[in-house]
Design a protein around this motif. Sequence first.
Motif, PDB file in Angstrom:
ATOM      1  N   VAL A  81      11.749 -37.792  41.956  1.00 49.74           N
ATOM      2  CA  VAL A  81      13.104 -38.326  42.128  1.00 49.74           C
ATOM      3  C   VAL A  81      13.597 -38.043  43.544  1.00 49.74           C
ATOM      4  CG1 VAL A  81      15.520 -38.068  41.404  1.00 49.74           C
ATOM      5  CG2 VAL A  81      13.708 -38.229  39.677  1.00 49.74           C
ATOM      6  N   ASP A  82      13.400 -36.823  44.027  1.00 51.83           N
ATOM      7  CA  ASP A  82      13.805 -36.477  45.396  1.00 51.83           C
ATOM      8  C   ASP A  82      13.102 -37.361  46.428  1.00 51.83           C
ATOM      9  OD1 ASP A  82      15.452 -34.488  44.385  1.00 51.83           O
ATOM     10  OD2 ASP A  82      14.015 -32.860  44.797  1.00 51.83           O
ATOM     11  N   GLU A 127      14.718 -39.930  49.152  1.00 50.71           N
ATOM     12  CA  GLU A 127      14.380 -39.840  50.584  1.00 50.71           C
ATOM     13  C   GLU A 127      13.930 -41.190  51.126  1.00 50.71           C
ATOM     14  OE1 GLU A 127      11.480 -36.749  51.113  1.00 50.71           O
ATOM     15  OE2 GLU A 127      12.845 -35.206  50.363  1.00 50.71           O
ATOM     16  N   ARG A 128      13.340 -42.012  50.277  1.00 55.32           N
ATOM     17  CA  ARG A 128      12.855 -43.333  50.706  1.00 55.32           C
ATOM     18  C   ARG A 128      13.928 -44.415  50.570  1.00 55.32           C
ATOM     19  NH1 ARG A 128       8.214 -40.633  49.352  1.00 55.32           N
ATOM     20  NH2 ARG A 128       6.431 -41.055  50.701  1.00 55.32           N
ATOM     21  N   GLY A 129      15.143 -44.011  50.231  1.00 55.80           N
ATOM     22  CA  GLY A 129      16.250 -44.964  50.230  1.00 55.80           C
ATOM     23  C   GLY A 129      16.639 -45.532  48.881  1.00 55.80           C
ATOM     24  N   PHE A 130      15.982 -45.115  47.800  1.00 55.90           N
ATOM     25  CA  PHE A 130      16.432 -45.541  46.478  1.00 55.90           C
ATOM     26  C   PHE A 130      17.704 -44.748  46.162  1.00 55.90           C
ATOM     27  CE2 PHE A 130      11.943 -46.596  46.380  1.00 55.90           C
ATOM     28  CZ  PHE A 130      11.953 -47.853  45.789  1.00 55.90           C
ATOM     29  N   THR A 131      18.664 -45.385  45.519  1.00 54.71           N
ATOM     30  CA  THR A 131      19.933 -44.723  45.238  1.00 54.71           C
ATOM     31  C   THR A 131      19.927 -44.081  43.854  1.00 54.71           C
ATOM     32  OG1 THR A 131      20.879 -46.757  44.342  1.00 54.71           O
ATOM     33  CG2 THR A 131      21.183 -46.347  46.717  1.00 54.71           C
ATOM     34  N   ASP A 132      20.859 -43.154  43.661  1.00 56.46           N
ATOM     35  CA  ASP A 132      20.961 -42.468  42.372  1.00 56.46           C
ATOM     36  C   ASP A 132      21.138 -43.441  41.209  1.00 56.46           C
ATOM     37  OD1 ASP A 132      20.662 -39.951  43.482  1.00 56.46           O
ATOM     38  OD2 ASP A 132      22.813 -39.595  43.646  1.00 56.46           O
ATOM     39  N   ASP A 133      21.860 -44.548  41.439  1.00 57.09           N
ATOM     40  CA  ASP A 133      22.071 -45.493  40.341  1.00 57.09           C
ATOM     41  C   ASP A 133      20.841 -46.373  40.082  1.00 57.09           C
ATOM     42  OD1 ASP A 133      22.487 -46.916  42.707  1.00 57.09           O
ATOM     43  OD2 ASP A 133      23.976 -48.238  41.808  1.00 57.09           O
ATOM     44  N   GLN A 134      19.800 -46.250  40.895  1.00 61.53           N
ATOM     45  CA  GLN A 134      18.545 -46.973  40.658  1.00 61.53           C
ATOM     46  C   GLN A 134      17.513 -46.100  39.946  1.00 61.53           C
ATOM     47  OE1 GLN A 134      18.103 -48.107  44.949  1.00 61.53           O
ATOM     48  NE2 GLN A 134      17.413 -50.026  44.047  1.00 61.53           N
ATOM     49  N   ILE A 135      17.780 -44.814  39.809  1.00 64.20           N
ATOM     50  CA  ILE A 135      16.788 -43.862  39.298  1.00 64.20           C
ATOM     51  C   ILE A 135      17.310 -43.186  38.040  1.00 64.20           C
ATOM     52  CG2 ILE A 135      15.430 -41.799  39.824  1.00 64.20           C
ATOM     53  CD1 ILE A 135      16.010 -42.429  42.836  1.00 64.20           C
ATOM     54  N   SER A 136      16.417 -43.062  37.067  1.00 66.60           N
ATOM     55  CA  SER A 136      16.755 -42.365  35.827  1.00 66.60           C
ATOM     56  C   SER A 136      15.658 -41.363  35.504  1.00 66.60           C
ATOM     57  CB  SER A 136      16.874 -43.392  34.692  1.00 66.60           C
ATOM     58  OG  SER A 136      16.980 -42.747  33.450  1.00 66.60           O
ATOM     59  N   LEU A 173       8.356 -36.209  30.595  1.00 65.56           N
ATOM     60  CA  LEU A 173       9.519 -36.664  31.343  1.00 65.56           C
ATOM     61  C   LEU A 173       9.237 -38.052  31.872  1.00 65.56           C
ATOM     62  CD1 LEU A 173       9.269 -33.288  32.385  1.00 65.56           C
ATOM     63  CD2 LEU A 173      11.634 -34.029  32.407  1.00 65.56           C
ATOM     64  N   MET A 174      10.230 -38.921  31.767  1.00 62.29           N
ATOM     65  CA  MET A 174      10.072 -40.304  32.188  1.00 62.29           C
ATOM     66  C   MET A 174      11.039 -40.575  33.333  1.00 62.29           C
ATOM     67  SD  MET A 174      10.352 -43.759  29.875  1.00 62.29           S
ATOM     68  CE  MET A 174      11.894 -43.275  29.168  1.00 62.29           C
ATOM     69  N   VAL A 175      10.479 -41.063  34.444  1.00 63.60           N
ATOM     70  CA  VAL A 175      11.287 -41.483  35.587  1.00 63.60           C
ATOM     71  C   VAL A 175      11.227 -43.003  35.632  1.00 63.60           C
ATOM     72  CG1 VAL A 175      11.531 -41.453  38.108  1.00 63.60           C
ATOM     73  CG2 VAL A 175      10.845 -39.372  36.890  1.00 63.60           C
ATOM     74  N   THR A 176      12.399 -43.631  35.652  1.00 66.59           N
ATOM     75  CA  THR A 176      12.491 -45.090  35.727  1.00 66.59           C
ATOM     76  C   THR A 176      13.223 -45.453  37.010  1.00 66.59           C
ATOM     77  OG1 THR A 176      12.626 -45.215  33.325  1.00 66.59           O
ATOM     78  CG2 THR A 176      13.287 -47.174  34.542  1.00 66.59           C
ATOM     79  N   VAL A 177      12.702 -46.463  37.714  1.00 66.98           N
ATOM     80  CA  VAL A 177      13.296 -46.894  38.978  1.00 66.98           C
ATOM     81  C   VAL A 177      13.562 -48.389  38.913  1.00 66.98           C
ATOM     82  CG1 VAL A 177      13.044 -46.946  41.488  1.00 66.98           C
ATOM     83  CG2 VAL A 177      11.843 -45.199  40.156  1.00 66.98           C
ATOM     84  N   ASN A 178      14.788 -48.792  39.193  1.00 60.48           N
ATOM     85  CA  ASN A 178      15.112 -50.208  39.350  1.00 60.48           C
ATOM     86  C   ASN A 178      14.686 -50.551  40.768  1.00 60.48           C
ATOM     87  OD1 ASN A 178      16.192 -52.733  39.607  1.00 60.48           O
ATOM     88  ND2 ASN A 178      18.252 -52.166  38.980  1.00 60.48           N
ATOM     89  N   ALA A 179      13.547 -51.256  40.898  1.00 61.88           N
ATOM     90  CA  ALA A 179      12.892 -51.362  42.203  1.00 61.88           C
ATOM     91  C   ALA A 179      12.591 -52.786  42.647  1.00 61.88           C
ATOM     92  CB  ALA A 179      11.590 -50.561  42.161  1.00 61.88           C
ATOM     93  N   LYS A 180      13.433 -53.746  42.302  1.00 61.85           N
ATOM     94  CA  LYS A 180      13.152 -55.131  42.674  1.00 61.85           C
ATOM     95  C   LYS A 180      12.888 -55.257  44.173  1.00 61.85           C
ATOM     96  CE  LYS A 180      14.712 -59.833  42.211  1.00 61.85           C
ATOM     97  NZ  LYS A 180      15.760 -60.738  41.788  1.00 61.85           N
ATOM     98  N   ASN A 181      11.801 -55.918  44.494  1.00 60.89           N
ATOM     99  CA  ASN A 181      11.317 -56.148  45.860  1.00 60.89           C
ATOM    100  C   ASN A 181      10.761 -54.891  46.533  1.00 60.89           C
ATOM    101  OD1 ASN A 181      12.059 -58.897  45.727  1.00 60.89           O
ATOM    102  ND2 ASN A 181      14.139 -58.379  46.348  1.00 60.89           N
ATOM    103  N   ARG A 182      10.739 -53.760  45.794  1.00 62.30           N
ATOM    104  CA  ARG A 182      10.195 -52.519  46.347  1.00 62.30           C
ATOM    105  C   ARG A 182       9.281 -51.839  45.330  1.00 62.30           C
ATOM    106  NH1 ARG A 182      14.816 -48.846  48.581  1.00 62.30           N
ATOM    107  NH2 ARG A 182      13.046 -47.806  49.542  1.00 62.30           N
ATOM    108  N   GLU A 183       8.699 -52.647  44.435  1.00 58.48           N
ATOM    109  CA  GLU A 183       7.870 -52.100  43.370  1.00 58.48           C
ATOM    110  C   GLU A 183       6.709 -51.264  43.884  1.00 58.48           C
ATOM    111  OE1 GLU A 183       8.129 -56.538  42.344  1.00 58.48           O
ATOM    112  OE2 GLU A 183       9.085 -55.240  43.813  1.00 58.48           O
ATOM    113  N   ALA A 184       5.983 -51.795  44.864  1.00 58.58           N
ATOM    114  CA  ALA A 184       4.797 -51.100  45.376  1.00 58.58           C
ATOM    115  C   ALA A 184       5.177 -49.745  45.967  1.00 58.58           C
ATOM    116  CB  ALA A 184       4.081 -51.959  46.414  1.00 58.58           C
ATOM    117  N   GLU A 185       6.291 -49.690  46.680  1.00 57.23           N
ATOM    118  CA  GLU A 185       6.740 -48.433  47.278  1.00 57.23           C
ATOM    119  C   GLU A 185       7.109 -47.416  46.188  1.00 57.23           C
ATOM    120  OE1 GLU A 185      10.100 -46.850  50.436  1.00 57.23           O
ATOM    121  OE2 GLU A 185      10.145 -48.943  49.788  1.00 57.23           O
TER     122      GLU A 185
END
Length: 107
Positions: free
Chosen positions: A34-35, A39-48, A67-79
């Motif tokens: 998550v950290d 650091e790579r610019g994903f926001t808190d509201d994009q990460i669970s 533990l499950m980490v979910t990222v709303n990552a449209k257009n940045r999936e690979a990253e």
Amino acid sequence: MDTKPDEVQEVQVPSEHVAVVAMFADRDEAENAVDALVERGFTDDQISLVARGAGTDDTGAFVPGGLMVTVNAKNREAEAERTLRERNAREVTTNRIGATGKVGKET
């Protein structure tokens, strides 16, 4: 445009979300992931980050939780995928979810 109370209208809302989901066995690794995403610019509201409970299987054997980490990552999936894998994710999957709520094919 005026409508009658019982009239149904169809609304087309173009929308798609891309959810990258990773499972971790260790809380520190999940928090580090998550950290790293932040650091790579994903926001808190994009990460669970969600803890899933432990239990037993059909034979009565203990099955540890995860533990499950979910990222709303449209257009940045690979990253997002790369970041999660670099932090020792056990499994990483990517799903596209359209405005209808239907989940598309896994990518």
